[in-house]
Design a protein around this motif. Structure first.
Motif, PDB file in Angstrom:
ATOM      1  N   ALA A   1      30.525  41.636  37.722  1.00 32.32           N
ATOM      2  CA  ALA A   1      30.664  42.296  38.889  1.00 32.32           C
ATOM      3  C   ALA A   1      32.185  42.890  38.720  1.00 32.32           C
ATOM      4  O   ALA A   1      32.596  43.845  39.011  1.00 32.32           O
ATOM      5  N   TYR A   2      33.148  41.771  38.423  1.00 34.50           N
ATOM      6  CA  TYR A   2      34.557  42.309  38.525  1.00 34.50           C
ATOM      7  C   TYR A   2      34.634  43.083  37.356  1.00 34.50           C
ATOM      8  O   TYR A   2      35.379  44.112  37.737  1.00 34.50           O
ATOM      9  N   LEU A   3      34.101  42.800  36.096  1.00 33.24           N
ATOM     10  CA  LEU A   3      34.430  43.927  35.146  1.00 33.24           C
ATOM     11  C   LEU A   3      34.002  45.460  35.608  1.00 33.24           C
ATOM     12  O   LEU A   3      34.578  46.187  35.097  1.00 33.24           O
ATOM     13  N   THR A   4      32.800  45.405  36.079  1.00 39.84           N
ATOM     14  CA  THR A   4      32.306  46.571  36.434  1.00 39.84           C
ATOM     15  C   THR A   4      32.791  47.338  37.656  1.00 39.84           C
ATOM     16  O   THR A   4      32.704  48.655  37.509  1.00 39.84           O
ATOM     17  N   VAL A   5      33.540  46.632  38.436  1.00 39.05           N
ATOM     18  CA  VAL A   5      34.143  47.386  39.727  1.00 39.05           C
ATOM     19  C   VAL A   5      35.520  47.411  39.537  1.00 39.05           C
ATOM     20  O   VAL A   5      36.204  48.289  39.905  1.00 39.05           O
ATOM     21  N   ARG A   6      36.163  46.507  39.153  1.00 42.50           N
ATOM     22  CA  ARG A   6      37.542  46.252  39.484  1.00 42.50           C
ATOM     23  C   ARG A   6      38.279  46.503  38.068  1.00 42.50           C
ATOM     24  O   ARG A   6      39.556  46.359  38.172  1.00 42.50           O
ATOM     25  N   THR A   7      37.720  46.680  36.597  1.00 49.68           N
ATOM     26  CA  THR A   7      38.456  47.046  35.603  1.00 49.68           C
ATOM     27  C   THR A   7      38.168  48.229  35.012  1.00 49.68           C
ATOM     28  O   THR A   7      37.359  48.900  35.684  1.00 49.68           O
ATOM     29  N   ASP A   8      38.762  48.718  33.953  1.00 49.21           N
ATOM     30  CA  ASP A   8      38.649  49.788  33.193  1.00 49.21           C
ATOM     31  C   ASP A   8      37.615  49.694  31.985  1.00 49.21           C
ATOM     32  O   ASP A   8      38.004  50.249  31.058  1.00 49.21           O
TER      33      ASP A   8
ATOM     34  N   PHE B   1      32.475  52.783  29.694  1.00 43.22           N
ATOM     35  CA  PHE B   1      31.162  52.874  29.979  1.00 43.22           C
ATOM     36  C   PHE B   1      30.645  51.995  31.165  1.00 43.22           C
ATOM     37  O   PHE B   1      29.813  51.489  31.192  1.00 43.22           O
ATOM     38  N   ARG B   2      31.786  52.098  32.185  1.00 45.17           N
ATOM     39  CA  ARG B   2      31.256  51.250  33.319  1.00 45.17           C
ATOM     40  C   ARG B   2      29.966  51.761  34.184  1.00 45.17           C
ATOM     41  O   ARG B   2      29.327  50.785  34.321  1.00 45.17           O
ATOM     42  N   ARG B   3      29.968  52.909  33.999  1.00 47.07           N
ATOM     43  CA  ARG B   3      28.627  53.277  34.699  1.00 47.07           C
ATOM     44  C   ARG B   3      27.267  52.766  34.078  1.00 47.07           C
ATOM     45  O   ARG B   3      26.278  52.116  34.520  1.00 47.07           O
ATOM     46  N   PHE B   4      27.403  52.959  32.893  1.00 42.45           N
ATOM     47  CA  PHE B   4      26.096  52.790  32.023  1.00 42.45           C
ATOM     48  C   PHE B   4      25.850  51.039  32.161  1.00 42.45           C
ATOM     49  O   PHE B   4      24.922  50.539  32.519  1.00 42.45           O
ATOM     50  N   TRP B   5      26.987  50.276  32.012  1.00 45.50           N
ATOM     51  CA  TRP B   5      26.957  48.654  32.286  1.00 45.50           C
ATOM     52  C   TRP B   5      26.393  48.417  33.644  1.00 45.50           C
ATOM     53  O   TRP B   5      25.687  47.362  33.610  1.00 45.50           O
ATOM     54  N   THR B   6      27.075  49.203  34.586  1.00 45.32           N
ATOM     55  CA  THR B   6      26.427  48.890  36.124  1.00 45.32           C
ATOM     56  C   THR B   6      25.011  48.801  36.148  1.00 45.32           C
ATOM     57  O   THR B   6      24.352  48.097  36.553  1.00 45.32           O
ATOM     58  N   VAL B   7      24.325  49.942  35.455  1.00 42.61           N
ATOM     59  CA  VAL B   7      22.847  49.911  35.622  1.00 42.61           C
ATOM     60  C   VAL B   7      22.421  48.880  34.481  1.00 42.61           C
ATOM     61  O   VAL B   7      21.410  48.210  35.115  1.00 42.61           O
TER      62      VAL B   7
ATOM     63  N   VAL C   1      22.641  37.912  42.059  1.00 40.21           N
ATOM     64  CA  VAL C   1      23.879  37.612  42.484  1.00 40.21           C
ATOM     65  C   VAL C   1      25.010  38.983  42.009  1.00 40.21           C
ATOM     66  O   VAL C   1      26.046  39.158  42.884  1.00 40.21           O
ATOM     67  N   TYR C   2      24.385  39.599  41.037  1.00 36.34           N
ATOM     68  CA  TYR C   2      25.369  40.612  40.453  1.00 36.34           C
ATOM     69  C   TYR C   2      25.355  41.751  41.756  1.00 36.34           C
ATOM     70  O   TYR C   2      26.416  42.313  41.944  1.00 36.34           O
ATOM     71  N   ILE C   3      24.276  41.949  41.918  1.00 32.54           N
ATOM     72  CA  ILE C   3      24.126  43.136  42.868  1.00 32.54           C
ATOM     73  C   ILE C   3      24.957  42.851  44.255  1.00 32.54           C
ATOM     74  O   ILE C   3      25.709  43.784  44.756  1.00 32.54           O
ATOM     75  N   THR C   4      24.682  41.719  44.993  1.00 31.28           N
ATOM     76  CA  THR C   4      25.409  41.438  46.178  1.00 31.28           C
ATOM     77  C   THR C   4      26.904  41.125  45.730  1.00 31.28           C
ATOM     78  O   THR C   4      27.854  41.784  46.586  1.00 31.28           O
ATOM     79  N   SER C   5      27.191  40.705  44.650  1.00 34.69           N
ATOM     80  CA  SER C   5      28.739  40.466  44.468  1.00 34.69           C
ATOM     81  C   SER C   5      29.628  41.861  44.191  1.00 34.69           C
ATOM     82  O   SER C   5      30.405  42.128  44.688  1.00 34.69           O
ATOM     83  N   ARG C   6      28.670  42.954  43.521  1.00 34.99           N
ATOM     84  CA  ARG C   6      29.218  44.065  43.140  1.00 34.99           C
ATOM     85  C   ARG C   6      29.544  44.791  44.584  1.00 34.99           C
ATOM     86  O   ARG C   6      30.629  45.458  44.928  1.00 34.99           O
ATOM     87  N   ALA C   7      28.551  44.831  45.305  1.00 34.18           N
ATOM     88  CA  ALA C   7      28.622  45.371  46.784  1.00 34.18           C
ATOM     89  C   ALA C   7      29.683  44.914  47.513  1.00 34.18           C
ATOM     90  O   ALA C   7      30.712  45.889  48.036  1.00 34.18           O
TER      91      ALA C   7
ATOM     92  N   ALA D   1      31.843  42.620  25.018  1.00 36.13           N
ATOM     93  CA  ALA D   1      31.051  41.985  24.368  1.00 36.13           C
ATOM     94  C   ALA D   1      30.104  41.338  25.313  1.00 36.13           C
ATOM     95  O   ALA D   1      28.809  40.759  25.365  1.00 36.13           O
ATOM     96  N   PHE D   2      30.718  40.990  26.596  1.00 39.96           N
ATOM     97  CA  PHE D   2      30.138  40.164  27.526  1.00 39.96           C
ATOM     98  C   PHE D   2      28.850  40.821  28.060  1.00 39.96           C
ATOM     99  O   PHE D   2      27.609  40.152  28.105  1.00 39.96           O
ATOM    100  N   PRO D   3      29.076  41.989  28.808  1.00 42.81           N
ATOM    101  CA  PRO D   3      27.569  42.554  29.084  1.00 42.81           C
ATOM    102  C   PRO D   3      26.694  42.921  28.314  1.00 42.81           C
ATOM    103  O   PRO D   3      25.629  43.026  28.440  1.00 42.81           O
ATOM    104  N   ALA D   4      27.199  43.180  27.015  1.00 41.71           N
ATOM    105  CA  ALA D   4      26.273  43.647  25.712  1.00 41.71           C
ATOM    106  C   ALA D   4      25.634  42.635  25.279  1.00 41.71           C
ATOM    107  O   ALA D   4      24.487  42.651  25.306  1.00 41.71           O
ATOM    108  N   LEU D   5      25.993  41.119  25.600  1.00 38.62           N
ATOM    109  CA  LEU D   5      25.328  40.050  25.117  1.00 38.62           C
ATOM    110  C   LEU D   5      24.233  39.800  26.157  1.00 38.62           C
ATOM    111  O   LEU D   5      23.027  39.387  25.848  1.00 38.62           O
TER     112      LEU D   5
END
Lengths: 386, 539
Positions: B92-99, B102-108, B168-174, B302-306
């Motif tokens: 969640a931190y990676l997809t919301v708070r960092t650059d 392809f953030r949008r892709f990983w978010t979904v 957990v991801y969805i609520t943390s992200r929100a 690599a993390f979300p990809a894995l």
């Protein structure tokens, strides 16, 4: 393998048995498709009426079976709820064949393990929707009879099979026979590696961490019950614990055990004889072979069978369905498709199957195998989730 | 969950056209009947557990097997929940708070594992990673003869984590999205390190959201039956399912114990969450506060990809592989479209009944806010917290002992689904009633409509989208439901799920490929319904 006098004869029997079973496998592929054709009415030239004839004939190397064909049995009509402890992949074809023979006859099958189903009927009591209970073993049928939940079968149905393979009071009747065996992977072991004494397995070092069994499976529990009766509780518990210490892996059913052996995931296991043949039938020369123990619980000859559930309000239909399981076609189906022993004398076993005597089963009354309660308790004491 | 006082007051005066402040008796009665219906089956669980007296069930509680099952379940739930948090919060931190690229892709993409029913994931993992599975046969030329088994605790934790972490991801992200970054900046100006700032400022702010997601993960894990069954790890659900026919009393005792653990988890969560719902300053999140990953960009990728690779590629790849290989593996039990039709039929029926049954409960609670109305609304949520295997068992006992003519019939099966999934309908319906301006039906009343007429002509059409959304959720979760379906389906009545399960049990994985893909596609639909319903923006 011990080198006593009998072993040559036995192993030659065994070889003949396996060769024959292999040949029968080929035949059964042809037979299956004939049955399917008959059922589906494939090829415009066959109509539904030809079905029964086609099941029994047209098989390589086998004459039309003896016994009573379904066409000479009373018609079936209505809806029958069948609790089947025999899996759909195994008997579904036969069940739907019988269903399709009659226009206004429907079978509602519920497939689960025999142990679960008989307990389900016990829990359901008088309200059980089951009309017929079709079991993989005599033990579950015995439980049903002991609980007073099995109706008495008409004499002319029960006496279609030999007295050794039915209940004394005709509360259930055997429909096919099966032998306990030890399948093994031929890449990992030779026949000589497999003990001929069931009690030797926990100490057989070659089997550490490579064996599989299906403790929740009805046939396995019948085997443990036999061991309990033959060798006593203490010895049986020690045997089970010994096997667990060997790292034996548990599977939900014995066909899976046989397939895992052929895959090489397991080196050996405990299953009924026909699972090995089904694997052989489904694959191209898989590395699996059959070994037998002698005169002990590992070599019991059990029967699959059927009973009419006493809560049924259509006992005549139910009894006539059981009668159909003893028809020439059904018995031929068991012999050639499920690789079991037919139980009506008019149908020959597949090819040159050894007779029951040649399999060296222990001296045991099958109805004693109904005493499952203490077996389950013992198995749980030994640390099994059953 | 109390409605805003204003709404309530207006609502009551609306209904009180003739008789000011009249108590909604009929509605309360209806609502109470639905609530009672949804918890009553549990009574027979208790009845069965104690039918031989108290001594035996109490001694069963201390049976070594029972204790083992309890320990196993607790270990499993704890491991999965902790693992899910450890995966989700960084994601969640990676997809919301960092650059992250392809953030949008990983978010979904990292949310998509929710699409795969966990039991389908489990049997795909078993076939790929079992000692002689697909991976082993790929590695065989390299001399790998056997892989360490995937069965047991490790496999169960792996699979359940992969298919529940998105909660957990969805609520943390929100919550990270609405995080008040000015506080972080303040902490940084106070010379806190980045990590200290995270610990002291971010963690307290996202904790309630993480706890809420962790609650969903924990409850799902505790109630899941398919995964532990496939992975052969003995937890409550597995033992209840495999033992109910052999020893119903024992299964009933275990079920009650499982319910107790469920309640405990709910209590723990409400402790962690606390009473204060921390809100960020809403919408003030500074996108400028996004952390630059710099040279950590690619390792971070690599993390979300894995995670996505394991959770999505393994099962979908496996199913497609089976399909390409020709599917059927010789079970001799052909898959028929009728099974899909059966699934759709029961799910439609469940959705319809749940919507109708949810109506009075939702309306009473939204519009009248009486104490009883709120109580009934809460009670309908009990069914949701009751694991499917427990509800299935309770209804087996009801069927056998109370309504034998309903036992193993479609009505009882549909009843099970309705009770289990009613909250989805009630929640959605209630929210949409709250959005209807009470002045509108009031206007209809002044134009001479009866209160029921005004409800039908004005309120219901306005609330219709919410009703439909709730019905869709019930439909889609019913399609996937496993244990109650297995226990309560009429003999001979096959659905997608029962067919997949039978093939899986008998080891004919290939035969399960087509129905499993159909089910995954349908589940995918459910996620998009959820996402669109919640207006989930993916930025």
């Amino acid at each position: 393998m011990s080198e006593d006098d009998g072993s040559d004869r036995r192993s030659s029997n065994r070889r003949r048995f396996l060769a024959a079973a292999g040949a029968a496998g080929m035949a059964s592929v042809a037979g299956c498709s004939a049955l399917l054709d008959a059922v589906n009415g494939d090829g415009g030239d066959s109509d539904g009426d030809e079905g029964p004839g086609l099941i029994g004939s047209g098989r390589e190397g086998r004459d039309a079976p003896g016994g009573t064909p379904m066409s000479e049995m009373p018609d079936l009509s209505g809806t029958l709820t069948l609790y089947s402890g025999r899996g759909e992949p195994l008997v579904g074809e036969l069940v739907s064949h019988i269903e399709d023979l009659y226009d206004d006859f429907t079978i509602e099958p519920r497939y689960n393990s025999s142990t679960d189903l008989v307990n389900q009927i016990t829990e359901e009591g008088d309200t059980s929707p089951a009309d017929v209970f079709f079991s993989v073993n005599a033990g579950s049928l015995g439980v049903l009879a002991d609980e007073g939940l099995a109706a008495t079968l008409p004499d002319d149905v029960a006496t279609m099979v030999d007295g050794a393979y039915r209940d004394d009071e005709n509360q259930w009747v055997g429909t096919s026979g099966r032998a306990r065996t030890v399948p093994y992977n031929t890449n990992q072991f030779s026949e000589d590696d497999v003990p001929s004494d069931i009690s030797a397995f926990p100490d057989a070092d070659q089997f550490q961490d490579v064996m599989g069994w299906a403790p929740s499976y009805g046939s396995f529990q019948a085997f443990v019950t036999a061991m309990r009766i033959l060798n006593g509780d203490e010895e049986t518990k020690a045997w089970l614990e010994g096997m667990i210490d060997q790292g034996v892996e548990a599977y939900s059913d014995e066909f899976t055990v046989a397939r895992r052996i052929a895959d090489g995931e397991l080196g050996a296991g405990f299953t009924n004889h026909y699972y090995i043949q089904r694997v052989v039938d489904n694959r191209d020369d898989p590395p699996i072979a059959t070994a037998f123990t002698e005169g002990d619980a590992g070599a019991i000859f059990n029967v699959a069978g059927a009973a009419v559930v006493s809560s049924t309000d259509q006992s005549e239909l139910a009894a006539n369905f059981v009668r159909h399981l003893l028809s020439a076609e059904a018995q031929e189906y068991f012999a050639t498709t499920t690789f079991e022993y037919p139980l009506i004398p008019e149908v020959e076993p597949v090819g040159e199957l050894p007779t029951v005597d040649e399999l060296n089963p222990p001296d045991l009354d099958l109805t004693q195998l109904s005493d499952l309660g203490p077996t389950l308790e013992l198995m749980r004491d030994a640390g099994l989730d059953v | 969950m109390a409605a805003e006082p204003g709404t309530t007051a207006t609502g009551e005066s609306t209904d009180a056209g003739d008789e000011p402040r009249s108590y909604p008796v009929g509605l309360t009665f209806l609502s109470g009947a639905v609530a009672a219906g949804s918890v009553l089956p549990l009574f027979w669980l208790i009845e069965t557990a104690f039918r031989t007296g108290v001594a035996e069930p109490v001694s069963l509680l201390f049976d070594p097997l029972t204790l083992q099952v309890l320990v196993n379940s607790v270990v499993l739930v704890t491991s999965v929940t902790v693992a899910s948090v450890l995966i989700s919060v960084p994601l969640a931190y990676l997809t919301v708070r960092t650059d992250l690229p392809f953030r949008r892709f990983w978010t979904v993409a990292v949310m998509l594992p929710l699409v795969i029913p966990s039991y389908i994931g489990a049997f795909a993992f078993v076939s790929v990673f079992s000692p002689n599975g697909e991976v082993q046969s790929l590695l065989a030329p390299l001399g790998v003869e056997e892989l360490p088994g995937i069965y047991g605790l490790e496999g169960t934790v792996l699979v359940l984590t992969l298919y529940t972490y998105p909660y957990v991801y969805i609520t943390s992200r929100a919550s990270l999205k609405t995080l008040d970054t000015s506080l972080v900046d303040a902490a940084r100006t106070l010379k806190h390190t980045r990590w200290e700032a995270f610990k002291r400022v971010v963690v307290p702010q996202i904790r309630p959201a993480v706890a809420a997601g962790a609650l969903l993960t924990a409850l799902y894990t505790l109630s899941d039956f398919g995964t532990p069954q496939i992975m052969r790890y003995s937890v409550f659900t597995r033992i209840i399912y495999t033992r109910w026919a052999t020893s119903p009393e024992f299964a009933a005792v275990l079920s009650i114990q499982l319910l107790a653990v469920t309640v405990l988890i709910l209590a723990v969560e409400s402790q962690i969450r606390g009473d204060d719902t921390l809100h960020g300053s809403g919408g003030s999140a500074h996108s400028s506060g996004r952390m630059r990953l710099g040279r950590w960009k690619w390792p971070a990728l690599a993390f979300p990809a894995l995670v996505v690779g394991l959770a999505l590629a393994v099962p979908i790849g496996t199913l497609l592989l089976w399909l390409v290989r020709g599917g059927a593996t010789g079970s001799g039990v052909p898959f028929e479209l009728e099974y899909v039709a059966n699934s759709v039929d029961v799910s439609l029926a469940a959705a319809l009944v749940a919507t109708l049954a949810g109506l009075p409960v939702a309306y009473l609670s939204a519009r009248h806010s009486t104490r009883l109305g709120d109580l009934f609304e809460r009670i309908t949520y009990v069914g949701y917290a009751v694991p499917g295997v427990v509800m299935g068992l309770a209804l087996v006992f009801v069927g056998i002992n109370v309504a034998p003519s309903l036992y193993l019939t479609l009505p009882l099966l549909i009843f099970a689904y309705v009770v289990r999934f009613l909250p989805q309908s009630v929640g959605s319906t209630r929210a949409s009633f709250l959005q209807v301006n009470p002045a509108l039906p009031e206007a209809a009343r002044t134009l001479g409509r009866s209160s029921i007429g005004a409800f039908r002509a004005v309120t219901l059409p306005l609330a219709a989208p919410g009703l439909l959304g709730g019905a869709a959720l019930v439909f889609l979760t019913t399609m996937k439901e496993l244990p109650a379906t297995l226990m309560l389906s009429p003999s001979g009545y096959k659905t997608l799920v029962t067919y997949i399960w039978q093939m899986q049990e008998d080891g004919y994985y290939g035969d399960a490929a087509v129905p499993a893909l159909v089910l995954v596609a349908i589940s995918a639909l459910s996620i998009f319904v959820i996402i669109s319903q919640e207006g989930y923006d993916v930025k």
